[in-house]
Scaffold this motif. Structure first.
Motif, mmCIF file in Angstrom:
data_model
loop_
_atom_site.group_PDB
_atom_site.id
_atom_site.type_symbol
_atom_site.label_atom_id
_atom_site.label_comp_id
_atom_site.label_asym_id
_atom_site.label_seq_id
_atom_site.Cartn_x
_atom_site.Cartn_y
_atom_site.Cartn_z
ATOM 1 N N THR A 52 0.824 -1.221 0.000
ATOM 2 C CA THR A 52 0.000 0.000 0.000
ATOM 3 C C THR A 52 0.855 1.268 0.000
ATOM 4 O O THR A 52 0.320 2.363 0.118
ATOM 5 N N GLY A 53 2.174 1.136 -0.074
ATOM 6 C CA GLY A 53 3.060 2.292 -0.088
ATOM 7 C C GLY A 53 3.371 2.865 1.277
ATOM 8 O O GLY A 53 3.986 3.917 1.379
ATOM 9 N N ASP A 54 2.985 2.178 2.325
ATOM 10 C CA ASP A 54 3.183 2.704 3.671
ATOM 11 C C ASP A 54 4.509 2.327 4.322
ATOM 12 O O ASP A 54 5.022 3.070 5.146
ATOM 13 N N CYS A 55 5.076 1.168 3.962
ATOM 14 C CA CYS A 55 6.235 0.689 4.726
ATOM 15 C C CYS A 55 7.578 1.046 4.120
ATOM 16 O O CYS A 55 8.571 1.123 4.836
ATOM 17 N N GLY A 56 7.675 1.225 2.809
ATOM 18 C CA GLY A 56 8.932 1.594 2.173
ATOM 19 C C GLY A 56 9.866 0.446 1.864
ATOM 20 O O GLY A 56 10.937 0.660 1.296
ATOM 21 N N ALA A 57 9.507 -0.779 2.212
ATOM 22 C CA ALA A 57 10.385 -1.929 1.982
ATOM 23 C C ALA A 57 10.667 -2.156 0.497
ATOM 24 O O ALA A 57 11.692 -2.723 0.138
ATOM 25 N N CYS A 58 9.791 -1.686 -0.364
ATOM 26 C CA CYS A 58 9.905 -1.911 -1.809
ATOM 27 C C CYS A 58 10.576 -0.750 -2.541
ATOM 28 O O CYS A 58 10.580 -0.718 -3.778
ATOM 29 N N THR A 59 11.168 0.185 -1.823
ATOM 30 C CA THR A 59 11.716 1.391 -2.435
ATOM 31 C C THR A 59 12.832 1.078 -3.429
ATOM 32 O O THR A 59 13.717 0.270 -3.154
ATOM 33 N N GLY B 4 14.227 1.123 1.745
ATOM 34 C CA GLY B 4 13.602 2.418 1.992
ATOM 35 C C GLY B 4 14.482 3.354 2.784
ATOM 36 O O GLY B 4 14.617 4.537 2.454
ATOM 37 N N MET B 5 15.111 2.843 3.828
ATOM 38 C CA MET B 5 15.950 3.686 4.678
ATOM 39 C C MET B 5 17.172 4.197 3.926
ATOM 40 O O MET B 5 17.492 5.394 3.973
ATOM 41 N N LEU B 6 17.864 3.314 3.232
ATOM 42 C CA LEU B 6 19.080 3.718 2.529
ATOM 43 C C LEU B 6 18.793 4.647 1.360
ATOM 44 O O LEU B 6 19.479 5.649 1.176
#
Length: 164
Positions: free
Chosen positions: A46-53, A108-110
């Motif tokens: 859903t675009g909320d977690c950022g794991a797929c960035t 997502g973080m990096l």
């Protein structure tokens, strides 16, 4: 070829690649199942977690919010592109600060940290927290992540001053 499949051509981490994908596949699904990259993770969808960035055409984006076929011809960088030999300086900073545990949030973080540091080489803690706010980490509590990004920015700034 199956009516639901279409040929998708992408440049993934600098290499031009082609794969048959289902027209309904999300970009994250195609990257992982058809193009074999495992850095971006499937999380919330859903675009909320950022794991797929990923970086798409030079800009960070959440690949779970894009249909793969809509990105035909695109250039995509995944976590695997951050360093070809060993860890990048930012990745080393995360390692040194114990800023990850399971690693699910790393894309997502990096990518968010890189994006911030490209725009602002000397961010303060609030700016760092704002930059990573679109990413969820269930392991670290964020303090170590903020520390890692701040340490990297400070070290890079000191290296630049010493080089002058």
């Amino acid at each position: 070829m199956d009516d639901d499949l279409t040929v998708l051509e992408l440049t993934v981490n600098g290499k031009r690649r082609t794969a048959a994908v289902d027209r309904r596949d999300l970009l994250i699904e195609a990257l992982r199942t058809r193009f074999g990259v495992t850095g971006p993770k499937i999380g919330c969808l859903t675009g909320d977690c950022g794991a797929c960035t990923v970086r798409l055409g030079g800009r960070i984006t959440k690949s779970c919010l894009r249909l793969a076929v809509a990105e035909d011809g695109a250039e995509i960088e995944t976590l695997e592109s951050m360093s070809t030999e060993g860890l990048s300086g930012l990745q080393e900073s995360f390692w040194d600060a114990n800023a990850f545990q399971c690693g699910y949030c790393l894309s997502g973080m990096l990518f968010s940290a890189e994006d911030l540091l490209e725009r602002n080489p000397a961010p303060d803690e609030d700016e760092i927290r704002q930059a990573i706010s679109g990413n969820l980490c269930r392991c670290t509590g964020y303090a170590a992540i903020v520390t890692a990004i701040k340490n990297y920015a400070d070290r890079r700034s000191a290296d630049e001053e010493n080089a002058q």
